[in-house]
Design a protein around this motif. Structure first.
Motif, PDB file in Angstrom:
ATOM      1  N   ASP A 162      44.144  36.885  45.822  1.00  7.23           N
ATOM      2  CA  ASP A 162      43.275  36.942  46.999  1.00  7.23           C
ATOM      3  C   ASP A 162      42.063  37.816  46.680  1.00  7.23           C
ATOM      4  N   VAL A 163      40.868  37.207  46.696  1.00  2.00           N
ATOM      5  CA  VAL A 163      39.662  37.994  46.464  1.00  2.00           C
ATOM      6  C   VAL A 163      38.767  38.023  47.706  1.00  2.00           C
ATOM      7  N   TRP A 164      39.345  37.680  48.868  1.00  2.00           N
ATOM      8  CA  TRP A 164      38.643  38.008  50.109  1.00  2.00           C
ATOM      9  C   TRP A 164      38.581  39.537  50.163  1.00  2.00           C
ATOM     10  N   GLU A 165      37.513  40.062  50.729  1.00  2.00           N
ATOM     11  CA  GLU A 165      37.335  41.520  50.712  1.00  2.00           C
ATOM     12  C   GLU A 165      38.492  42.260  51.387  1.00  2.00           C
ATOM     13  N   HIS A 166      39.102  41.651  52.416  1.00  2.00           N
ATOM     14  CA  HIS A 166      40.200  42.345  53.118  1.00  2.00           C
ATOM     15  C   HIS A 166      41.343  42.699  52.165  1.00  2.00           C
ATOM     16  N   ALA A 167      41.436  41.957  51.062  1.00  2.00           N
ATOM     17  CA  ALA A 167      42.572  42.149  50.152  1.00  2.00           C
ATOM     18  C   ALA A 167      42.412  43.376  49.261  1.00  2.00           C
ATOM     19  N   TYR A 168      41.197  43.843  49.057  1.00  2.00           N
ATOM     20  CA  TYR A 168      41.017  44.922  48.082  1.00  2.00           C
ATOM     21  C   TYR A 168      39.960  45.955  48.454  1.00  2.00           C
ATOM     22  N   TYR A 169      39.169  45.694  49.489  1.00  2.00           N
ATOM     23  CA  TYR A 169      37.977  46.513  49.695  1.00  2.00           C
ATOM     24  C   TYR A 169      38.275  47.977  50.012  1.00  2.00           C
ATOM     25  N   LEU A 170      39.365  48.232  50.740  1.00  2.00           N
ATOM     26  CA  LEU A 170      39.685  49.623  51.113  1.00  2.00           C
ATOM     27  C   LEU A 170      39.832  50.498  49.876  1.00  2.00           C
ATOM     28  N   LYS A 171      40.313  49.929  48.790  1.00  2.00           N
ATOM     29  CA  LYS A 171      40.517  50.721  47.576  1.00  2.00           C
ATOM     30  C   LYS A 171      39.448  50.467  46.517  1.00  2.00           C
ATOM     31  N   TYR A 172      39.051  49.228  46.359  1.00  2.00           N
ATOM     32  CA  TYR A 172      38.191  48.892  45.212  1.00  2.00           C
ATOM     33  C   TYR A 172      36.730  48.653  45.591  1.00  2.00           C
ATOM     34  N   GLN A 173      36.414  48.691  46.871  1.00  2.00           N
ATOM     35  CA  GLN A 173      35.051  48.431  47.353  1.00  2.00           C
ATOM     36  C   GLN A 173      34.445  47.198  46.677  1.00  2.00           C
ATOM     37  N   ASN A 174      33.266  47.379  46.059  1.00  2.00           N
ATOM     38  CA  ASN A 174      32.584  46.216  45.487  1.00  2.00           C
ATOM     39  C   ASN A 174      33.054  45.879  44.072  1.00  2.00           C
ATOM     40  N   LYS A 175      34.082  46.576  43.586  1.00  2.00           N
ATOM     41  CA  LYS A 175      34.515  46.356  42.194  1.00  2.00           C
ATOM     42  C   LYS A 175      35.616  45.293  42.132  1.00  2.00           C
ATOM     43  N   ARG A 176      35.236  44.093  42.431  1.00  2.00           N
ATOM     44  CA  ARG A 176      36.222  43.023  42.450  1.00  2.00           C
ATOM     45  C   ARG A 176      36.900  42.812  41.089  1.00  2.00           C
ATOM     46  N   PRO A 177      36.149  42.852  39.971  1.00  2.00           N
ATOM     47  CA  PRO A 177      36.819  42.659  38.676  1.00  2.00           C
ATOM     48  C   PRO A 177      37.893  43.707  38.406  1.00  2.00           C
ATOM     49  N   GLU A 178      37.674  44.939  38.906  1.00  2.00           N
ATOM     50  CA  GLU A 178      38.670  45.988  38.716  1.00  2.00           C
ATOM     51  C   GLU A 178      39.955  45.625  39.466  1.00  2.00           C
ATOM     52  N   TRP A 179      39.774  45.109  40.685  1.00  2.00           N
ATOM     53  CA  TRP A 179      40.922  44.638  41.464  1.00  2.00           C
ATOM     54  C   TRP A 179      41.641  43.509  40.728  1.00  2.00           C
ATOM     55  N   THR A 180      40.891  42.535  40.269  1.00  2.00           N
ATOM     56  CA  THR A 180      41.503  41.368  39.627  1.00  2.00           C
ATOM     57  C   THR A 180      42.234  41.773  38.349  1.00  2.00           C
ATOM     58  N   LYS A 181      41.600  42.646  37.542  1.00  2.00           N
ATOM     59  CA  LYS A 181      42.237  43.098  36.293  1.00  2.00           C
ATOM     60  C   LYS A 181      43.520  43.872  36.585  1.00  2.00           C
ATOM     61  N   THR A 182      43.462  44.771  37.580  1.00  2.00           N
ATOM     62  CA  THR A 182      44.646  45.562  37.928  1.00  2.00           C
ATOM     63  C   THR A 182      45.766  44.646  38.409  1.00  2.00           C
ATOM     64  N   PHE A 183      45.381  43.676  39.204  1.00  2.00           N
ATOM     65  CA  PHE A 183      46.341  42.677  39.687  1.00  2.00           C
ATOM     66  C   PHE A 183      47.038  42.004  38.507  1.00  2.00           C
ATOM     67  N   LEU A 184      46.233  41.531  37.537  1.00  2.00           N
ATOM     68  CA  LEU A 184      46.805  40.798  36.400  1.00  2.00           C
ATOM     69  C   LEU A 184      47.660  41.696  35.508  1.00  2.00           C
ATOM     70  N   GLU A 185      47.217  42.937  35.306  1.00  2.00           N
ATOM     71  CA  GLU A 185      47.924  43.828  34.387  1.00  2.00           C
ATOM     72  C   GLU A 185      49.189  44.424  35.000  1.00  2.00           C
ATOM     73  N   ASN A 186      49.164  44.666  36.311  1.00  2.00           N
ATOM     74  CA  ASN A 186      50.233  45.469  36.913  1.00  2.00           C
ATOM     75  C   ASN A 186      51.109  44.773  37.946  1.00  2.00           C
ATOM     76  N   LEU A 187      50.616  43.729  38.542  1.00  2.00           N
ATOM     77  CA  LEU A 187      51.328  43.204  39.704  1.00  2.00           C
ATOM     78  C   LEU A 187      51.991  41.849  39.528  1.00  2.00           C
ATOM     79  N   VAL A 188      51.473  41.060  38.608  1.00  2.00           N
ATOM     80  CA  VAL A 188      51.907  39.660  38.591  1.00  2.00           C
ATOM     81  C   VAL A 188      53.380  39.518  38.207  1.00  2.00           C
ATOM     82  N   ASN A 189      54.083  38.710  38.970  1.00  2.00           N
ATOM     83  CA  ASN A 189      55.465  38.341  38.673  1.00  2.00           C
ATOM     84  C   ASN A 189      55.424  37.111  37.760  1.00  2.00           C
TER      85      ASN A 189
END
Ligand code: MN3
Length: 202
Positions: A162-189
């Motif tokens: 999810d890259v709608w802003e509601h999914a990451y903005y509180l923590k990552y603000q405008n750094k969407r790639p940081e959110w996506t990378k963290t998601f891929l490295e740490n969260l994916v099942n």
């Protein structure tokens, strides 16, 4: 690293004059040999360009080629379904399909009526689609006004982020790639993704 195979224009399962007078030979030749062929060409070009971008690590045109991929890919998939979904002989729904139409629409006629009304409501160019919705097991009728907006029809999603802003903005603000990378490295099942791949190929 394997290079993906190129897509090719499927042959029709009937002759070019077999659907006349509903669809004339001229129209069928133009539609299949020119329009559909152009989608196949565009799909392959986009796939090759995405491969070049990966090889060069140069993603400046990623938006363009992703859109081209979705537009031509969906055009190819939908036209392939369209040709396969027609026959000079016609026919009637039966068996499991007939039962599913009964459950989802209350019968064949309500399904056909909804299909006609739905396609009538498509603004400008588009498609009417009878589809299977796998989560509840319903048959559904959809209108696809811009087929590319729905990515490549027929693909089976394995992993989504999810890259709608509601999914990451509180923590990552405008750094969407940081959110996506963290998601891929740490969260994916990845076990779930692998199971979905196995199921999709079955
Ligand atoms: Mn067409």
């Amino acid at each position: 690293m394997d290079t993906p195979k190129l897509y090719s224009l499927p042959k029709l399962g009937y002759s070019y004059n077999a659907l006349a007078p509903v669809i004339s030979e001229d129209l069928l030749r133009l539609h299949h040999d020119k329009h559909h062929a152009a989608y196949v060409k565009g799909f392959n070009t986009a796939m090759e360009e995405l491969g070049k971008a990966r090889a060069a690590g140069d993603y400046r045109l990623i938006k363009h080629w992703s859109k081209e991929f979705a537009f031509h890919g969906s055009g190819h998939v939908l036209h392939s379904l369209y040709w396969a979904g027609m026959s000079p002989k016609g026919g009637e729904p039966k068996g499991e399909l007939l039962e599913a139409m009964g459950r989802s629409f209350g019968g064949v006629e309500p399904c056909k009526t909804q299909f006609v009304e739905t396609t009538k409501a498509v603004e400008a160019s588009g498609w009417g689609v009878l589809a299977y919705e796998p989560y509840m097991g319903h048959l559904v009728v959809l209108q696809a006004e811009k087929h590319q907006d729905l990515t490549v029809w027929g693909v089976v999603p394995l992993l989504v982020c999810d890259v709608w802003e509601h999914a990451y903005y509180l923590k990552y603000q405008n750094k969407r790639p940081e959110w996506t990378k963290t998601f891929l490295e740490n969260l994916v099942n990845w076990d779930d993704v692998a199971e979905r791949l196995t199921a999709a190929k079955a």
